[in-house]
Design an enzyme around this catalytic site. Sequence first.
Site, PDB file in Angstrom:
ATOM      1  N   ARG A 148     -23.369  75.930 -57.900  1.00 55.34           N
ATOM      2  CA  ARG A 148     -24.729  76.232 -57.450  1.00 55.34           C
ATOM      3  C   ARG A 148     -25.556  76.847 -58.566  1.00 55.34           C
ATOM      4  O   ARG A 148     -26.738  77.142 -58.354  1.00 55.34           O
ATOM      5  CB  ARG A 148     -24.667  77.238 -56.307  1.00 55.34           C
ATOM      6  N   ARG A 158     -33.345  81.456 -49.269  1.00 54.96           N
ATOM      7  CA  ARG A 158     -32.313  80.539 -49.756  1.00 54.96           C
ATOM      8  C   ARG A 158     -32.935  79.317 -50.416  1.00 54.96           C
ATOM      9  O   ARG A 158     -32.413  78.811 -51.405  1.00 54.96           O
ATOM     10  CB  ARG A 158     -31.398  80.129 -48.605  1.00 54.96           C
ATOM     11  N   ARG A 176     -25.703  80.703 -37.402  1.00 54.05           N
ATOM     12  CA  ARG A 176     -25.331  81.602 -38.503  1.00 54.05           C
ATOM     13  C   ARG A 176     -26.424  82.626 -38.759  1.00 54.05           C
ATOM     14  O   ARG A 176     -27.604  82.302 -38.704  1.00 54.05           O
ATOM     15  CB  ARG A 176     -25.097  80.776 -39.771  1.00 54.05           C
ATOM     16  N   LYS A 214     -25.119  68.392 -46.783  1.00 55.37           N
ATOM     17  CA  LYS A 214     -23.946  68.284 -47.661  1.00 55.37           C
ATOM     18  C   LYS A 214     -22.645  68.434 -46.879  1.00 55.37           C
ATOM     19  O   LYS A 214     -21.716  67.658 -47.057  1.00 55.37           O
ATOM     20  CB  LYS A 214     -23.968  69.386 -48.742  1.00 55.37           C
ATOM     21  N   ARG A 273     -29.351  74.274 -36.441  1.00 53.94           N
ATOM     22  CA  ARG A 273     -27.943  74.139 -36.843  1.00 53.94           C
ATOM     23  C   ARG A 273     -27.060  75.064 -36.020  1.00 53.94           C
ATOM     24  O   ARG A 273     -27.400  76.215 -35.796  1.00 53.94           O
ATOM     25  CB  ARG A 273     -27.782  74.468 -38.329  1.00 53.94           C
TER      26      ARG A 273
END
Length: 214
Positions: free
Chosen positions: A88, A171, A160, A13, A127
């Site tokens: 969300r 998550r 992260r 996204k 990531r």
Amino acid sequence: MKIIMLGAPGAGKGTQAKMLADKYDIPHISTGDIFRANIKNGTELGTKAKEYMDKGLLVPDELTCDLVVDRIKQDDCAKGYILDGFPRTIPQAECLDNALNAMNDKIDYAVNVDVPDENIIKRMSGRRACVGCGATYHIVYNPTKEEGICDRCGKELILRDDDKPETVENRLNVYHEQTQPLIDYYNNKGVLQEVDGTKDMQEVFDAIVAVLEA
Ligand code: ADP
Ligand code: ADP
Ligand code: ZN
């Protein structure tokens, strides 16, 4: 053009939202980036948000909704914006709808970037996020020109805390329980568009642009 990006954590996204924001010259509004900026600046909101984010849980709707509603009322949002990571939950979507109704406005498209859970785990572990501008890269799928340095702003890249595999699993569960129902919500409103997020970044981008310009 007012666009919502839907999809699991790691679906791409943010990557697509940044490309769209550049193409259409409209703001990219990421609630994750806003919370991370608050954490970095040591604000009260940041302290509260961090408690939830570190566990892979959603920040409560009360702390999230007004923030976004205030943001989309700013002048730079008049031509449009891209919401990334908001809404969300169903209550967040309802809150946004109420605010938009009161402004006599509406969302044009909710774009669901569809990626199965198996691919998500690979994406999250590779990531890397820029501490300066929030841009995300991938060590294999989207490396920077210079290792560890953001192509956009030259700042340092980090993994992260919440991209560790244990947290990613939480998550994903939270996504399936609380966020996935938004696909039906926006489908019922007639604004949903689906794209295959497993394709490479440019192909996903082209598919989204094709939908927006159809
Ligand atoms: P990702 O890029 O993996 O989808 P984000 O940067 O959007 O992650 O969000 C990171 C974290 O910030 C989330 O796991 C959640 O704790 C919090 N967060 C972001 N947006 C929202 C939101 N709209 N509602 C509640 N929590 C949010
Ligand atoms: P989200 O904002 O949905 O959490 P990101 O845009 O941060 O997702 O992307 C998650 C990770 O996957 C990043 O490392 C990013 O570089 C990478 N990525 C994004 N889109 C693709 C794609 N189409 N193919 C492969 N990797 C991708
Ligand atoms: Zn950067």
